[in-house]
Design an enzyme around this catalytic site. Structure first.
Site, PDB file in Angstrom:
ATOM      1  CG  ASP A  29      11.782  -4.171  -2.116  1.00  8.82           C
ATOM      2  OD1 ASP A  29      10.775  -3.644  -1.600  1.00  8.82           O
ATOM      3  OD2 ASP A  29      11.709  -4.976  -3.063  1.00  8.82           O
ATOM      4  CG  ASP A  88       4.570  -5.547  -8.939  1.00 10.97           C
ATOM      5  OD1 ASP A  88       4.921  -5.609 -10.140  1.00 10.97           O
ATOM      6  OD2 ASP A  88       5.339  -5.176  -8.040  1.00 10.97           O
TER       7      ASP A  88
END
Length: 811
Positions: free
Chosen positions: A75, A450
């Site tokens: 992505d 993350d």
């Protein structure tokens, strides 16, 4: 008589070639001084700091006509091609410049079935960002691009759908591409130009996901050398969402009796006369809750529900050698996964060997075994989640690849009672780095979105564990210059410190303001004072008691930017803000900071202080270039580095041999007009570019950093917009080393015309002109040299142990 002429012509040709080679070798020897000049130029090798994975791989695309030809798309981290020989992935979009960062979002990939060397990619990040179709005829080694009028959003909801791009299996000039907000598009010239298919009935969808897939029926009729039957899925529910054309796209109709209630199509695969389609009640990857799997018989127009459960599904694949063997994956569910190393929660993988009549949940019925030999930090019970794509290798039916929110997994024994899954991400790094430090006589430590961060003693090896700060997205890090065991990090809803070199982290006693989170940090040279600017905070704060008390640095100025500590004076900290550099000094008699401010036009926050020198600060000033600020005994100077026209980031590393001042690195524009990565070994007096146009990585991304290694001269780390941290090593101080013959390496044909073949075990070949100018590099055994001018060149061949040079002629 004609035979004699032919022979004479051949003799003349051979003599010309021999003369040309001899002459150019003479030039090579005669002008050997040029090689001495070239030896002063850096020759950089660029690789990923090996995190060992991380980030969402959104799709896998396998060639049905060429063995081991596999692509992966991400992505925000570009696209990759599988390298079977090394069991690794080769990044393909590293050529993207700072202005082309949007091409790191790859929404779809299509391989030309009739010419598998040709590959197409739709590229774009976010709505309103520039979008393009990238096309390559050499497996992605090089690309041409067409800017398109429709929207590509490689990082948007629905990025797990696909594939939106499809090449006519009977005519490689014909390509269709589904858009998110402007219907269906097509090309009749191999992707060079694109026109909207005005007859397609769904120009947009309410969720702005548009067309989810395009698939040609290779068994349908041909007209004008074009496949006539094409199926297109659309991201909408409770109405028709699968359309078909029987005339090559001239007209369209909804497929009869299709499932629509609360369901929209996700992905498709075609096997024989059947379409296999996964459905969910939202576009994904983070919002579906229910779904189904259907099989559609193209010949009889019959639908059959073959769902293993009523869960949302995304990945779908059929064994090329046995259509009864099917695999599907759920998406966005968190149910049990039983691994040998323990139980985690995530998506489920189902396998059928009877055409979908019955299914086995591999995550429950068969314990999974994790091979973490290359990626120990992920643990023996890795969590498969957001499994958007799953593919059975068409040429090796025991091999299955699947994507996950943390990378890509591969099994090579899928029919075993207990399948083994390797975290197969060597070379595929898709994390978003946010800050980094290189510790003298210590490791390199990064913090990322993350995944907390990573501690590296060797940049080529994935760390055994990640940074155990326990904050998920971690945004800032610093260590104490005079006591490297002391450090501080900022992340989700917290700021933590370490007193043992990062082995353990302790939360600050309190927060400076409610819900303080993320942002940037600094620590004084002696480790006694820690500074924190929380994201969106009203000020920059400091603590001298590990967070028991926090105070703004200045009482009368709200500093809202990154703090940077002086590397010598533990009582001094700097903040760049609003075209000012604030130099703040602790006054022990008043227990407060005083300050002076210096106007620095357009200074950005990523300023750097130099170790070993008090009051030595480098300031990147974007379009106003680079400023060097010094404060020596109260005498302040600001010097503009005239050779640097723009500067986005500045950093320093170990000094060059024989030098005392650290090597400087920057990302910006030199007076030569070229934007790139540069190094200076002489305190900014001169600069040399260390990257090239094939290694730009889409710019610095959110991390906006470039720093040198404190322990290895020439090594430099740069952030990216989604390719993790890239590090560069100066392979030597030479552009071309002394010629060496090595019988294990052969270049042929020599002379060559368009293709140069390399025989031998090597990792990289670089091609230089005789004056040391690098013109090409490749990791493939067949190198396309068609674009090189005729002449003599030097091939620099790298192995793991050493480097060899060989001459060749392009004719």
């Amino acid at each position: 008589m004609p035979l004699i002429r032919t022979k004479n012509r051949q003799e003349v040709f051979e003599k010309r070639i021999i003369f040309k080679i001899s002459f150019q070798i003479f030039i090579f020897i005669f002008f050997s001084q040029q090689f001495i000049i070239a030896e002063n130029l850096p020759n950089y090798s660029w690789k990923n700091l090996n995190f060992g994975g991380g980030g969402f791989v959104s799709g896998i695309i396998t060639s049905k006509t060429e063995k081991n030809l596999i692509y992966a798309r991400t992505d925000v981290g570009g696209a990759y091609r599988w390298v079977e020989a090394t069991k690794s992935w080769k990044p393909l979009i590293d050529w993207a410049s700072k202005d082309e960062f949007t091409y790191m979002g790859i929404e779809s990939i299509a391989i030309d079935p009739s010419s598998p060397n040709k590959v197409y990619m739709s590229a774009g990040l976010y709505f309103a960002a520039p979008s393009a179709i990238l096309r390559s005829n050499d497996y992605g080694e090089t690309f041409q691009k067409t800017i398109v009028d429709f929207q590509v959003n490689g990082n948007g909801n629905g990025r797990n759908n696909g594939e939106r791009l499809a090449v006519d299996p009977k005519n490689g000039q014909i390509i269709f591409c589904g858009s998110r907000d402007n219907g269906l598009w097509q090309s009749a010239d191999g992707g060079v130009s694109w026109t909207n298919n005005a007859s397609f009935p769904v120009p947009f969808t309410d969720n702005r996901n548009g067309v989810t897939f395009v698939v040609f029926d290779d068994q349908s009729a041909l007209k004008n050398n074009a496949t006539q039957r094409i199926f297109v899925g659309v991201s909408q529910s409770n109405t028709s969402n699968l359309y078909v054309t029987e005339d090559g796209g001239v007209s369209w109709s909804a497929v009869a009796n299709q499932p629509t209630t609360n369901l929209m199509p996700q992905r498709v695969t075609k096997a024989g006369s059947f379409l296999y389609i996964t459905y969910a009640n939202a576009e994904g990857p983070s919002n579906p809750t229910i779904g189904a799997v259907y099989r559609y018989n193209i010949s009889t127009s019959e639908w059959k529900n073959i769902s293993p459960a009523t869960l949302p599904f995304s990945g779908i694949t059929v064994d090329a050698s046995n259509s009864l063997k099917i695999m599907v994956s759920t998406i966005n569910i968190y149910q049990k996964q039983l691994w040998d190393g323990g139980t985690v929660y995530g998506d489920n993988i189902y396998r059928s060997i009877d055409g979908g009549a019955t299914w086995t949940n591999l995550c429950i019925n068969n314990h999974l075994t994790a091979d973490i030999s290359k990626n120990p930090w992920i643990g023996t019970a890795p969590q498969l989640h957001w499994v958007s794509s799953i593919e059975i290798d068409p040429f090796n039916t025991e091999r299955v690849l699947l994507t996950s929110g943390n990378g890509l997994f591969m099994s090579e024994n899928i029919s075993a009672t207990k399948s083994t899954w390797a975290f197969q991400v060597d070379g595929l790094e898709e994390t978003v780095p946010l800050d980094i430090i290189s510790i003298p006589n210590g490791p390199t430590v990064t913090v990322v979105a993350d995944y907390n961060g990573y501690v590296h003693s060797d940049p080529a090896v994935a760390p055994a564990t990640y940074l155990k700060s326990g904050m998920g997205s971690t945004t800032g890090i610093d260590f104490a210059e005079n006591n490297t065991q002391l450090g501080v990090v900022a992340g989700n809803l917290n700021c933590k410190y370490t007193q043992n070199g990062g082995i353990t982290w302790t939360a600050m006693y309190s927060l400076p303001v409610a819900k303080a989170s993320k942002g940037s940090v600094a620590i004084s040279a002696d480790g006694a004072t820690m500074f924190w600017y929380p994201t969106g905070g009203a000020n920059t704060y400091y603590t001298k008691d590990l967070g028991v008390t926090w105070k703004p640095i200045l009482a009368d100025v709200a500093l809202k930017n990154r703090p940077v500590a002086d590397k010598i004076n533990p009582n001094k900290v700097y903040v760049a803000q609003s075209n000012n550099l604030y130099e703040c000094v602790w006054n022990s008699s008043t227990s407060s900071y005083t300050y002076t401010n210096t106007v620095i036009s357009s200074v950005n926050s990523t300023i750097r202080t130099i170790p070993g020198i008090e009051g030595d600060v480098w300031l990147p000033c974007s379009f106003n270039g680079l400023i060097h600020y010094t404060n020596v005994s109260g005498i302040k100077t600001t010097t503009a580095i005239s050779s640097i026209k723009t500067c986005d980031a500045i950093g320093f590393g170990k000094s060059a041999p024989g030098k005392t001042y650290p090597a400087l690195y920057l990302s910006g524009t030199h007076q030569n007009g070229i934007y790139g990565l540069y190094r200076s070994d002489d305190q900014g007096a001169s600069w040399v570019r260390i990257n090239d146009n094939n290694h730009q990585f889409g710019g610095l991304g959110d991390g906006t950093f470039i720093i040198g290694d404190r322990n290895i001269y020439g090594r430099v780390y740069v952030s990216t917009s989604g390719r993790g941290v890239i590090y560069g090593d100066d392979l030597s101080t030479t552009g071309v080393i002394n010629p060496t013959e090595k019988s294990a390496f052969q270049l042929y044909p020599n002379p060559c015309t368009s293709l140069l073949i390399v025989k031998g075990d090597f990792s990289l070949i670089e091609i230089f002109t005789l004056n040391g100018l690098k013109v090409l590099d490749s990791t493939k055994t067949t190198v396309n040299v068609n674009n090189l001018a005729n002449g003599c060149y030097i091939a620099k061949i790298h192995t793991l142990q050493q480097t060899f040079n060989q001459l060749f002629v392009k004719n």
